[in-house]
Motif scaffolding. Structure first.
Motif, PDB file in Angstrom:
ATOM      1  N   HIS A  81       0.682  -1.233   0.186  1.00  0.00           N
ATOM      2  CA  HIS A  81      -0.025  -0.006  -0.130  1.00  0.00           C
ATOM      3  C   HIS A  81       0.753   1.202   0.023  1.00  0.00           C
ATOM      4  O   HIS A  81       1.386   1.541   1.151  1.00  0.00           O
ATOM      5  CB  HIS A  81      -0.966  -0.142   1.302  1.00  0.00           C
ATOM      6  CG  HIS A  81      -1.715   1.249   1.335  1.00  0.00           C
ATOM      7  ND1 HIS A  81      -2.337   1.886   0.145  1.00  0.00           N
ATOM      8  CD2 HIS A  81      -2.280   1.815   2.438  1.00  0.00           C
ATOM      9  CE1 HIS A  81      -3.055   3.032   0.597  1.00  0.00           C
ATOM     10  NE2 HIS A  81      -3.321   2.596   1.968  1.00  0.00           N
ATOM     11  N   LEU A  82       0.943   1.768  -1.227  1.00  0.00           N
ATOM     12  CA  LEU A  82       1.841   2.966  -1.309  1.00  0.00           C
ATOM     13  C   LEU A  82       0.923   4.275  -1.531  1.00  0.00           C
ATOM     14  O   LEU A  82       1.377   5.340  -1.611  1.00  0.00           O
ATOM     15  CB  LEU A  82       3.110   2.742  -2.498  1.00  0.00           C
ATOM     16  CG  LEU A  82       3.926   2.109  -2.140  1.00  0.00           C
ATOM     17  CD1 LEU A  82       4.342   1.158  -3.328  1.00  0.00           C
ATOM     18  CD2 LEU A  82       5.135   2.818  -1.770  1.00  0.00           C
ATOM     19  N   ALA A  83      -0.306   3.928  -1.941  1.00  0.00           N
ATOM     20  CA  ALA A  83      -1.186   5.165  -2.442  1.00  0.00           C
ATOM     21  C   ALA A  83      -1.413   6.126  -1.427  1.00  0.00           C
ATOM     22  O   ALA A  83      -1.695   5.994  -0.183  1.00  0.00           O
ATOM     23  CB  ALA A  83      -2.362   4.883  -2.999  1.00  0.00           C
TER      24      ALA A  83
ATOM     25  N   HIS B 133       1.228  -4.879   3.389  1.00  0.00           N
ATOM     26  CA  HIS B 133       2.166  -4.048   4.011  1.00  0.00           C
ATOM     27  C   HIS B 133       2.071  -2.663   3.710  1.00  0.00           C
ATOM     28  O   HIS B 133       1.580  -2.258   2.405  1.00  0.00           O
ATOM     29  CB  HIS B 133       3.584  -4.392   3.307  1.00  0.00           C
ATOM     30  CG  HIS B 133       4.897  -3.440   3.576  1.00  0.00           C
ATOM     31  ND1 HIS B 133       5.192  -3.517   4.915  1.00  0.00           N
ATOM     32  CD2 HIS B 133       5.277  -2.427   2.861  1.00  0.00           C
ATOM     33  CE1 HIS B 133       6.411  -2.632   5.048  1.00  0.00           C
ATOM     34  NE2 HIS B 133       6.081  -2.035   3.634  1.00  0.00           N
ATOM     35  N   HIS B 134       2.119  -1.781   4.820  1.00  0.00           N
ATOM     36  CA  HIS B 134       1.795  -0.465   4.638  1.00  0.00           C
ATOM     37  C   HIS B 134       3.019   0.627   4.735  1.00  0.00           C
ATOM     38  O   HIS B 134       3.725   0.281   5.459  1.00  0.00           O
ATOM     39  CB  HIS B 134       0.816  -0.258   5.755  1.00  0.00           C
ATOM     40  CG  HIS B 134       0.341   1.347   6.032  1.00  0.00           C
ATOM     41  ND1 HIS B 134      -0.078   2.129   5.082  1.00  0.00           N
ATOM     42  CD2 HIS B 134       0.719   2.154   7.199  1.00  0.00           C
ATOM     43  CE1 HIS B 134      -0.296   3.434   5.422  1.00  0.00           C
ATOM     44  NE2 HIS B 134       0.100   3.532   6.771  1.00  0.00           N
ATOM     45  N   VAL B 135       3.059   1.155   3.593  1.00  0.00           N
ATOM     46  CA  VAL B 135       4.299   2.284   3.655  1.00  0.00           C
ATOM     47  C   VAL B 135       3.843   3.447   4.192  1.00  0.00           C
ATOM     48  O   VAL B 135       2.730   4.211   3.592  1.00  0.00           O
ATOM     49  CB  VAL B 135       4.678   2.370   2.142  1.00  0.00           C
ATOM     50  CG1 VAL B 135       5.870   3.244   1.940  1.00  0.00           C
ATOM     51  CG2 VAL B 135       5.102   1.013   1.381  1.00  0.00           C
ATOM     52  N   SER B 136       4.573   4.073   5.031  1.00  0.00           N
ATOM     53  CA  SER B 136       4.202   5.404   5.484  1.00  0.00           C
ATOM     54  C   SER B 136       5.543   6.247   5.704  1.00  0.00           C
ATOM     55  O   SER B 136       6.653   5.874   4.980  1.00  0.00           O
ATOM     56  CB  SER B 136       3.723   5.040   7.012  1.00  0.00           C
ATOM     57  OG  SER B 136       3.349   6.308   7.749  1.00  0.00           O
ATOM     58  N   THR B 137       5.551   7.123   6.629  1.00  0.00           N
ATOM     59  CA  THR B 137       6.658   8.181   6.697  1.00  0.00           C
ATOM     60  C   THR B 137       7.333   8.308   8.016  1.00  0.00           C
ATOM     61  O   THR B 137       6.504   8.208   9.051  1.00  0.00           O
ATOM     62  CB  THR B 137       5.933   9.491   6.092  1.00  0.00           C
ATOM     63  OG1 THR B 137       7.069  10.435   6.273  1.00  0.00           O
ATOM     64  CG2 THR B 137       4.646   9.733   6.875  1.00  0.00           C
ATOM     65  N   ASP B 138       8.516   8.992   8.066  1.00  0.00           N
ATOM     66  CA  ASP B 138       8.958   9.543   9.212  1.00  0.00           C
ATOM     67  C   ASP B 138       8.306  10.587  10.009  1.00  0.00           C
ATOM     68  O   ASP B 138       8.446  11.062  11.184  1.00  0.00           O
ATOM     69  CB  ASP B 138      10.471   9.476   9.353  1.00  0.00           C
ATOM     70  CG  ASP B 138      10.925  10.763   8.152  1.00  0.00           C
ATOM     71  OD1 ASP B 138      10.133  11.204   7.512  1.00  0.00           O
ATOM     72  OD2 ASP B 138      12.179  10.775   8.011  1.00  0.00           O
ATOM     73  N   GLU B 139       7.618  11.206   9.110  1.00  0.00           N
ATOM     74  CA  GLU B 139       6.922  12.567   9.507  1.00  0.00           C
ATOM     75  C   GLU B 139       5.881  12.432  10.589  1.00  0.00           C
ATOM     76  O   GLU B 139       5.676  13.291  11.381  1.00  0.00           O
ATOM     77  CB  GLU B 139       6.187  13.324   8.401  1.00  0.00           C
ATOM     78  CG  GLU B 139       7.223  13.761   7.416  1.00  0.00           C
ATOM     79  CD  GLU B 139       6.897  14.891   6.366  1.00  0.00           C
ATOM     80  OE1 GLU B 139       6.055  15.631   6.575  1.00  0.00           O
ATOM     81  OE2 GLU B 139       7.222  14.636   5.219  1.00  0.00           O
ATOM     82  N   VAL B 140       5.590  11.050  10.792  1.00  0.00           N
ATOM     83  CA  VAL B 140       4.511  10.829  11.765  1.00  0.00           C
ATOM     84  C   VAL B 140       4.959  10.860  13.196  1.00  0.00           C
ATOM     85  O   VAL B 140       4.362  11.105  14.083  1.00  0.00           O
ATOM     86  CB  VAL B 140       3.794   9.306  11.662  1.00  0.00           C
ATOM     87  CG1 VAL B 140       3.322   9.047  10.340  1.00  0.00           C
ATOM     88  CG2 VAL B 140       5.049   8.452  11.941  1.00  0.00           C
ATOM     89  N   TYR B 141       6.296  10.839  13.111  1.00  0.00           N
ATOM     90  CA  TYR B 141       7.087  10.971  14.708  1.00  0.00           C
ATOM     91  C   TYR B 141       7.324  12.473  14.884  1.00  0.00           C
ATOM     92  O   TYR B 141       7.409  12.864  15.947  1.00  0.00           O
ATOM     93  CB  TYR B 141       8.339  10.442  14.507  1.00  0.00           C
ATOM     94  CG  TYR B 141       8.427   9.158  14.199  1.00  0.00           C
ATOM     95  CD1 TYR B 141       7.496   8.013  14.986  1.00  0.00           C
ATOM     96  CD2 TYR B 141       9.074   8.440  13.013  1.00  0.00           C
ATOM     97  CE1 TYR B 141       7.699   6.659  14.961  1.00  0.00           C
ATOM     98  CE2 TYR B 141       9.250   7.075  13.014  1.00  0.00           C
ATOM     99  CZ  TYR B 141       8.217   6.191  13.817  1.00  0.00           C
ATOM    100  OH  TYR B 141       8.215   4.898  13.396  1.00  0.00           O
ATOM    101  N   GLY B 142       7.024  13.511  14.069  1.00  0.00           N
ATOM    102  CA  GLY B 142       7.108  14.797  14.598  1.00  0.00           C
ATOM    103  C   GLY B 142       8.431  15.384  14.143  1.00  0.00           C
ATOM    104  O   GLY B 142       9.225  14.845  13.173  1.00  0.00           O
ATOM    105  N   SER B 143       8.808  16.384  14.751  1.00  0.00           N
ATOM    106  CA  SER B 143      10.050  17.044  14.564  1.00  0.00           C
ATOM    107  C   SER B 143      11.167  16.838  15.874  1.00  0.00           C
ATOM    108  O   SER B 143      10.761  16.752  16.962  1.00  0.00           O
ATOM    109  CB  SER B 143       9.826  18.450  14.431  1.00  0.00           C
ATOM    110  OG  SER B 143      11.149  19.417  14.188  1.00  0.00           O
ATOM    111  N   LEU B 144      12.601  17.007  15.386  1.00  0.00           N
ATOM    112  CA  LEU B 144      13.649  16.759  16.229  1.00  0.00           C
ATOM    113  C   LEU B 144      14.432  17.871  16.309  1.00  0.00           C
ATOM    114  O   LEU B 144      14.502  18.792  15.417  1.00  0.00           O
ATOM    115  CB  LEU B 144      14.762  15.648  15.638  1.00  0.00           C
ATOM    116  CG  LEU B 144      14.030  14.195  15.652  1.00  0.00           C
ATOM    117  CD1 LEU B 144      15.132  13.374  15.005  1.00  0.00           C
ATOM    118  CD2 LEU B 144      13.654  13.398  17.243  1.00  0.00           C
ATOM    119  N   THR B 145      15.002  18.308  17.514  1.00  0.00           N
ATOM    120  CA  THR B 145      16.063  19.176  17.588  1.00  0.00           C
ATOM    121  C   THR B 145      17.264  18.919  16.858  1.00  0.00           C
ATOM    122  O   THR B 145      17.353  17.600  16.502  1.00  0.00           O
ATOM    123  CB  THR B 145      16.342  19.551  19.084  1.00  0.00           C
ATOM    124  OG1 THR B 145      16.778  18.265  19.512  1.00  0.00           O
ATOM    125  CG2 THR B 145      14.894  20.000  19.527  1.00  0.00           C
ATOM    126  N   SER B 146      18.273  19.919  16.753  1.00  0.00           N
ATOM    127  CA  SER B 146      19.434  19.408  16.025  1.00  0.00           C
ATOM    128  C   SER B 146      20.260  18.264  16.731  1.00  0.00           C
ATOM    129  O   SER B 146      20.928  17.443  16.149  1.00  0.00           O
ATOM    130  CB  SER B 146      20.454  20.720  16.181  1.00  0.00           C
ATOM    131  OG  SER B 146      19.741  21.615  15.179  1.00  0.00           O
TER     132      SER B 146
END
Length: 363
Positions: free
Chosen positions: A81-83, A130-143
């Motif tokens: 599942h990439l759509a 199989h579900h293809v997702s993104t690292d953006e679900v985790y939010g934002s990191l500091t440096s």
């Protein structure tokens, strides 16, 4: 022999995955379902057309009747599942379609898979969603924050990432509630052939070739981890073949770059290409490199995106240790391959920009 349904197979990652799978597993049946929205381009799959083990179906993953009939008729035993609607800027200006496709579409696929794969009240064990997702679900990191792991708490900050987080949770719920055999991968920023030129790397390449401004958000100091798309395809293959059911695997390129450094690197690569190839100077006379000037003079800092996440970084220890997967491409090699592909496929990106590829999609 497996029977795969690849949703979103006419998009960037989807098309690369279809080509990869057909090459690596020529005995398998691959069925592509794609709605051919703005980023779906059937010409991305031209090399697959005519193969006996390949079929393309134009359709919407939210269409339950179509999805159910297709999965039954094709005896689908593996869904990749990439759509997805995936561009953050578009999700900010128009979030409704992201909720519809990424949440309702995923739910439609899950329901259809569960219905097809149920036998006497039990789920088949020889199937996989199989579900293809993104690292953006985790939010934002500091440096200085540690990279995202599979145990990182979700903290999506855009309508896009929130819709993907919701789809991740639906997949997890269908496994824990109904026993559906699922896996999920959360990947970092992909780059490579066939990427729709609203994303950073192809947009900067095409603008530079045309002598247009290179718009960089803020001061370009946001950091992303970059993964060459063929490595992503190989990671999905590893998960399908060796991944544990119910598990999530983070897939990263181990290549953290600031956006401004990416743009500067691309400018330098084009200057090298133009200096050694007179035909490029003739083909792209508006590029500063055609006149011996620095391509970086086109860089223009623009107003930052709303809610722009500062940094994404993937800890890919789990997929490395469990599935023995590591990316083959370093960014320095993958970006050269990418630049070469766009230089060699001028007709492809020009058709995308002028919209003529849409005519082919309607046929």
């Amino acid at each position: 022999m497996r029977h795969l349904l690849v949703t979103g197979g006419a998009g960037f990652i989807g098309a690369n995955f279809v080509h990869y799978w057909l090459q690596q597993h020529p005995e398998d049946r691959v069925v592509v379902l794609d709605a051919l929205t703005y980023a779906g381009n059937r010409s991305n799959l031209a090399d697959a057309e005519g193969r006996a083990q390949y079929r393309f179906v134009a359709g919407d993953i939210c269409d339950a009747q179509l999805v159910g009939d297709l999965m039954r008729d094709e005896k689908i035993d593996c869904v990749v599942h990439l759509a997805a609607e995936s561009h953050v800027d578009r999700s900010i200006s128009g979030p409704d379609e992201f909720i519809r496709t990424n949440l309702l579409g995923t739910h439609t696929l899950l329901k259809s898979a569960r219905a097809l794969w149920s036998q006497e009240g039990r789920l088949r064990a020889d199937v996989r969603f199989h579900h293809v997702s993104t690292d953006e679900v985790y939010g934002s990191l500091t440096s200085t924050a540690p990279s995202f792991t599979e145990a990182t708490a979700y903290g999506p900050n855009s309508p896009y990432s929130a819709s993907k987080a919701g789809s991740d949770h639906l997949v997890r719920a269908y496994h824990h509630t109904y026993g559906l055999p699922v896996t999920t991968s959360n990947c970092s920023n992909n780059y490579g052939p066939f990427q729709f030129p609203e994303k950073l790397i192809p947009l900067m390449l095409v603008h530079a070739l045309e002598g247009k401004q290179l718009p960089v958000y803020g001061r370009g100091e946001n950091v992303r981890d970059w993964l060459y798309v063929e490595d992503h395809c190989a990671a999905i293959e590893a998960i399908l073949q060796r991944g544990r059911v119910g598990e999530t695997y983070n897939v990263g390129g181990c290549n953290e770059w600031r956006n401004i450094d990416i743009v500067t690197e691309l400018c330098g690569l084009l200057e090298v290409k133009f200096s050694g190839d007179e035909s490029l100077r003739e083909r792209f006379p508006n590029c500063p490199a055609a006149r011996g000037r620095r391509v970086s003079e086109l860089i223009e800092f623009v107003t930052d995106r709303k809610g722009h996440d500062w940094r994404y970084a993937i800890d890919a220890t789990k997929i490395r240790d469990e599935l023995q997967f590591t990316p083959r491409e370093r960014f320095e090699t993958g970006i050269v391959k990418t630049v070469n592909w766009y230089l060699q496929h001028e007709s492809w990106w020009r058709a995308v920009f002028d919209g003529s590829y849409r005519l082919g999609n309607r046929c």
